[in-house]
Design an enzyme around this catalytic site. Structure first.
Site, PDB file in Angstrom:
ATOM      1  N   ASN A   5       0.014  -1.887  -7.405  1.00  0.00           N
ATOM      2  CA  ASN A   5      -1.341  -1.935  -7.930  1.00  0.00           C
ATOM      3  C   ASN A   5      -2.273  -1.059  -7.104  1.00  0.00           C
ATOM      4  O   ASN A   5      -2.027  -0.767  -5.940  1.00  0.00           O
ATOM      5  CB  ASN A   5      -1.838  -3.381  -7.940  1.00  0.00           C
ATOM      6  CG  ASN A   5      -1.903  -3.959  -6.539  1.00  0.00           C
ATOM      7  OD1 ASN A   5      -2.841  -3.716  -5.797  1.00  0.00           O
ATOM      8  ND2 ASN A   5      -0.893  -4.723  -6.166  1.00  0.00           N
TER       9      ASN A   5
ATOM     10  N   LYS B  61       4.998  21.839  -2.045  1.00  0.00           N
ATOM     11  CA  LYS B  61       4.437  22.249  -0.757  1.00  0.00           C
ATOM     12  C   LYS B  61       4.172  21.036   0.133  1.00  0.00           C
ATOM     13  O   LYS B  61       3.941  19.935  -0.368  1.00  0.00           O
ATOM     14  CB  LYS B  61       3.129  23.010  -0.971  1.00  0.00           C
ATOM     15  CG  LYS B  61       3.293  24.366  -1.621  1.00  0.00           C
ATOM     16  CD  LYS B  61       1.956  25.069  -1.776  1.00  0.00           C
ATOM     17  CE  LYS B  61       1.384  25.479  -0.431  1.00  0.00           C
ATOM     18  NZ  LYS B  61       0.127  26.269  -0.575  1.00  0.00           N
TER      19      LYS B  61
ATOM     20  N   TYR C 122     -10.856 -12.006  -4.863  1.00  0.00           N
ATOM     21  CA  TYR C 122     -11.555 -10.896  -5.494  1.00  0.00           C
ATOM     22  C   TYR C 122     -12.903 -11.352  -6.038  1.00  0.00           C
ATOM     23  O   TYR C 122     -13.147 -12.536  -6.284  1.00  0.00           O
ATOM     24  CB  TYR C 122     -10.724 -10.331  -6.643  1.00  0.00           C
ATOM     25  CG  TYR C 122      -9.508  -9.550  -6.201  1.00  0.00           C
ATOM     26  CD1 TYR C 122      -9.550  -8.171  -6.090  1.00  0.00           C
ATOM     27  CD2 TYR C 122      -8.314 -10.202  -5.904  1.00  0.00           C
ATOM     28  CE1 TYR C 122      -8.435  -7.445  -5.687  1.00  0.00           C
ATOM     29  CE2 TYR C 122      -7.196  -9.491  -5.498  1.00  0.00           C
ATOM     30  CZ  TYR C 122      -7.262  -8.115  -5.392  1.00  0.00           C
ATOM     31  OH  TYR C 122      -6.160  -7.415  -4.990  1.00  0.00           O
TER      32      TYR C 122
ATOM     33  N   LYS D  11      -5.998 -14.253   2.014  1.00  0.00           N
ATOM     34  CA  LYS D  11      -6.847 -13.082   2.225  1.00  0.00           C
ATOM     35  C   LYS D  11      -7.904 -13.014   1.134  1.00  0.00           C
ATOM     36  O   LYS D  11      -7.630 -13.319  -0.022  1.00  0.00           O
ATOM     37  CB  LYS D  11      -6.011 -11.795   2.219  1.00  0.00           C
ATOM     38  CG  LYS D  11      -6.817 -10.549   2.597  1.00  0.00           C
ATOM     39  CD  LYS D  11      -5.931  -9.329   2.769  1.00  0.00           C
ATOM     40  CE  LYS D  11      -5.583  -8.675   1.448  1.00  0.00           C
ATOM     41  NZ  LYS D  11      -4.843  -7.406   1.631  1.00  0.00           N
TER      42      LYS D  11
ATOM     43  N   LYS E 100     -11.554 -10.648  -0.306  1.00  0.00           N
ATOM     44  CA  LYS E 100     -12.266  -9.386  -0.283  1.00  0.00           C
ATOM     45  C   LYS E 100     -13.648  -9.547   0.327  1.00  0.00           C
ATOM     46  O   LYS E 100     -14.313 -10.566   0.148  1.00  0.00           O
ATOM     47  CB  LYS E 100     -12.405  -8.839  -1.702  1.00  0.00           C
ATOM     48  CG  LYS E 100     -11.076  -8.583  -2.396  1.00  0.00           C
ATOM     49  CD  LYS E 100     -10.209  -7.601  -1.638  1.00  0.00           C
ATOM     50  CE  LYS E 100      -8.925  -7.304  -2.379  1.00  0.00           C
ATOM     51  NZ  LYS E 100      -8.059  -6.352  -1.634  1.00  0.00           N
TER      52      LYS E 100
ATOM     53  N   ASP F 215     -10.652  -8.206   3.792  1.00  0.00           N
ATOM     54  CA  ASP F 215     -10.285  -6.842   3.395  1.00  0.00           C
ATOM     55  C   ASP F 215     -11.483  -6.158   2.764  1.00  0.00           C
ATOM     56  O   ASP F 215     -11.985  -6.601   1.728  1.00  0.00           O
ATOM     57  CB  ASP F 215      -9.129  -6.919   2.398  1.00  0.00           C
ATOM     58  CG  ASP F 215      -8.652  -5.559   1.924  1.00  0.00           C
ATOM     59  OD1 ASP F 215      -9.140  -4.534   2.422  1.00  0.00           O
ATOM     60  OD2 ASP F 215      -7.770  -5.531   1.032  1.00  0.00           O
TER      61      ASP F 215
ATOM     62  N   GLU G 122      -9.418  -5.954   7.702  1.00  0.00           N
ATOM     63  CA  GLU G 122      -8.598  -4.911   7.075  1.00  0.00           C
ATOM     64  C   GLU G 122      -9.415  -3.779   6.475  1.00  0.00           C
ATOM     65  O   GLU G 122     -10.431  -3.998   5.818  1.00  0.00           O
ATOM     66  CB  GLU G 122      -7.744  -5.544   5.969  1.00  0.00           C
ATOM     67  CG  GLU G 122      -6.885  -4.561   5.187  1.00  0.00           C
ATOM     68  CD  GLU G 122      -6.035  -5.238   4.130  1.00  0.00           C
ATOM     69  OE1 GLU G 122      -5.613  -4.553   3.175  1.00  0.00           O
ATOM     70  OE2 GLU G 122      -5.788  -6.458   4.231  1.00  0.00           O
TER      71      GLU G 122
ATOM     72  N   GLU H 144      -2.545   1.022   3.936  1.00  0.00           N
ATOM     73  CA  GLU H 144      -1.995   0.922   2.580  1.00  0.00           C
ATOM     74  C   GLU H 144      -2.277   2.163   1.746  1.00  0.00           C
ATOM     75  O   GLU H 144      -1.591   2.404   0.752  1.00  0.00           O
ATOM     76  CB  GLU H 144      -2.549  -0.301   1.862  1.00  0.00           C
ATOM     77  CG  GLU H 144      -4.021  -0.211   1.470  1.00  0.00           C
ATOM     78  CD  GLU H 144      -4.518  -1.427   0.723  1.00  0.00           C
ATOM     79  OE1 GLU H 144      -4.920  -1.277  -0.442  1.00  0.00           O
ATOM     80  OE2 GLU H 144      -4.503  -2.531   1.297  1.00  0.00           O
TER      81      GLU H 144
ATOM     82  N   ASP I 284       2.768   1.090   2.118  1.00  0.00           N
ATOM     83  CA  ASP I 284       3.439   0.547   0.938  1.00  0.00           C
ATOM     84  C   ASP I 284       4.436   1.583   0.437  1.00  0.00           C
ATOM     85  O   ASP I 284       4.051   2.642  -0.054  1.00  0.00           O
ATOM     86  CB  ASP I 284       2.392   0.240  -0.137  1.00  0.00           C
ATOM     87  CG  ASP I 284       2.963  -0.369  -1.403  1.00  0.00           C
ATOM     88  OD1 ASP I 284       4.180  -0.312  -1.604  1.00  0.00           O
ATOM     89  OD2 ASP I 284       2.169  -0.891  -2.212  1.00  0.00           O
TER      90      ASP I 284
ATOM     91  N   HIS J  82       1.523  -3.549   2.048  1.00  0.00           N
ATOM     92  CA  HIS J  82       0.685  -3.832   0.880  1.00  0.00           C
ATOM     93  C   HIS J  82       1.560  -3.898  -0.372  1.00  0.00           C
ATOM     94  O   HIS J  82       2.661  -3.367  -0.410  1.00  0.00           O
ATOM     95  CB  HIS J  82      -0.341  -2.698   0.732  1.00  0.00           C
ATOM     96  CG  HIS J  82      -0.976  -2.584  -0.609  1.00  0.00           C
ATOM     97  ND1 HIS J  82      -0.424  -1.830  -1.634  1.00  0.00           N
ATOM     98  CD2 HIS J  82      -2.120  -3.113  -1.107  1.00  0.00           C
ATOM     99  CE1 HIS J  82      -1.210  -1.900  -2.688  1.00  0.00           C
ATOM    100  NE2 HIS J  82      -2.243  -2.663  -2.407  1.00  0.00           N
TER     101      HIS J  82
ATOM    102  N   GLU K  24       2.901  -8.834   1.802  1.00  0.00           N
ATOM    103  CA  GLU K  24       1.800  -9.346   1.001  1.00  0.00           C
ATOM    104  C   GLU K  24       2.336 -10.078  -0.228  1.00  0.00           C
ATOM    105  O   GLU K  24       3.466  -9.857  -0.648  1.00  0.00           O
ATOM    106  CB  GLU K  24       0.894  -8.187   0.564  1.00  0.00           C
ATOM    107  CG  GLU K  24      -0.392  -8.614  -0.094  1.00  0.00           C
ATOM    108  CD  GLU K  24      -1.374  -7.468  -0.266  1.00  0.00           C
ATOM    109  OE1 GLU K  24      -2.587  -7.720  -0.289  1.00  0.00           O
ATOM    110  OE2 GLU K  24      -0.916  -6.299  -0.374  1.00  0.00           O
TER     111      GLU K  24
END
Length: 389
Positions: free
Chosen positions: A53, A100, A155, A181, A183, A212, A238, A264, A291, A321, A340
């Site tokens: 995600n 590259k 969230y 955790k 936000k 975070d 975080e 992450e 991740d 992550h 996580e």
């Protein structure tokens, strides 16, 4: 043996949630199926992969560059010396032909999706869970029997007040998670501190709560939050600033004594090495969140582990992550610090096998060959449906 088909599809993982930087209302993911000519139980072995995600589906890059290179390659160039399994490193090199150096970002996501599917197929062909295969071929021959996991959530979304935030965190604790955790950075400092204290009323102590900021802060704001967060003794603080602003991270480490976490959104072993060298990260307390599904896959993640080791960190500093089963296998097989988990968002890609529960903040491991997607019914159904039509 050989790859006989590679299929890709785009699936939605949208939801009304947001963090400090983005909302997820239009989020998508790529799903890839690598079909081999190896037969197990009367069916071809198929490896599956998807991207984590926070990054959108990479179908354009997959179909314009990376999948055509695999389809056009000599099949024998993609297998190991013994000719009895796929070779992830050779496949990775084929995908990266004529690319590259630098330019990490969405390219790394596309390669990571295919890489995940390849490792799933490799372990299935070997007849082992991936964590055992990794321990035997890339580790010391032993693996962890369970993995520390934390519940990522908290969230922002419309109508979510402190009471609902507390209810969410209670559900996670009831599921068996110890560390949760949430936000921060999507509201004022004053409001975020109130939200933090509301969660602390549920979990009891700061060591059970990580926060975070999703890279939202400039240095001034990051330092202001650091001063305000100190008394809580949190599990970690975080991604305060932009993931490539190593100076900001280094300045933060001078004033914030508690554990910090970031990484992450760094997608190569070169960026990981630069973070370890210049970001002020401290091996005795800080966490690295690279991740593999976003950073060119497990082939590159093995390089990342070597790069950070040279700078004084170990695999135990890493808690990836993404909350997906590939990282769970890596965490067990290569002895990382944990993984996580997304108990309530990004379904069906988050979470673990249906019959495995979280106990005392740790999750057990599936015994099925491969990554274990077949042990998560909603996920394998989604991936099969997307790639077989």
């Amino acid at each position: 043996m050989k790859i006989i088909d590679i299929r890709d599809a785009v699936v939605p993982i949208s939801s009304p949630i947001r963090n400090a930087f983005i909302d997820f209302s239009k989020m998508t993911a790529s799903v890839v199926a690598v079909v081999t000519d190896v037969v197990r139980d009367g069916k071809p072995v198929v490896g599956y992969g998807f991207n984590s995600n926070g990054r959108y589906a990479a179908s354009g890059l997959l179909n314009e560059r990376f999948l055509p290179r695999l389809r056009e390659a000599d099949p024998e160039s993609l297998v190991n010396e013994a000719g009895d399994n796929l070779d992830p490193a050779r496949i990775w090199s084929t995908m990266m032909t004529n690319e590259k150096p630098g330019g990490h970002g969405e390219r790394s996501v596309a390669v990571g999706v295919v890489d995940m599917a390849v490792w799933d197929a490799v372990a299935k062909i070997a007849g082992q869970p991936l964590y055992k295969h990794l321990a035997d071929t890339c580790g010391d021959g032993t693996h962890d029997n369970s993995v520390f996991v934390y519940a990522a959530g908290g969230y922002y979304y419309p109508g979510k007040d402190d009471a609902r935030l507390q209810e969410e965190m209670r559900r996670y604790r009831d599921m068996g998670y110890e560390v949760v955790k949430m936000k921060i950075g999507g509201a004022s400092l004053e409001e975020d501190l109130r939200r933090i204290e509301a969660v602390l009323d549920v979990v009891g102590e700061g060591r059970y709560l990580a926060v975070d900021a999703n890279g939202r802060f400039d240095l001034h704001t990051a330092l202001a939050y650091a001063e305000a967060l100190k008394p809580y003794n949190l599990f970690w603080y975080e991604e305060a600033g932009d993931p490539l602003d190593f100076q900001l991270q280094a300045e933060l480490s001078k004033v914030y004594p508690g554990p910090m976490a970031t990484g992450e959104n760094l997608f190569s072993h070169q960026d990981a090495r630069n973070l370890a060298r210049y970001g002020g990260m401290r091996p005795d307390r800080d966490w690295l969140q690279f991740d593999c599904a976003l950073s060119y896959g497990l082939v590159e993640y093995l390089r990342i582990l070597k790069a950070i080791e040279a700078e004084g960190f170990t695999s135990r500093n890493c808690v990836p992550h993404g909350g997906h089963q590939l990282s769970l296998n890596i965490a067990a097989g290569l002895k990382l610090g944990g993984n996580e988990s997304y108990p309530e968002v990004f379904a069906p890609f988050g979470g673990f096998a249906d019959n495995i529960r979280v106990e005392n903040g740790h999750v057990g491991l599936p015994q099925a060959p491969g990554i274990g997607f077949e042990q998560k019914s909603a996920l394998i159904r989604t991936m099969r449906t997307a790639t077989e039509t």
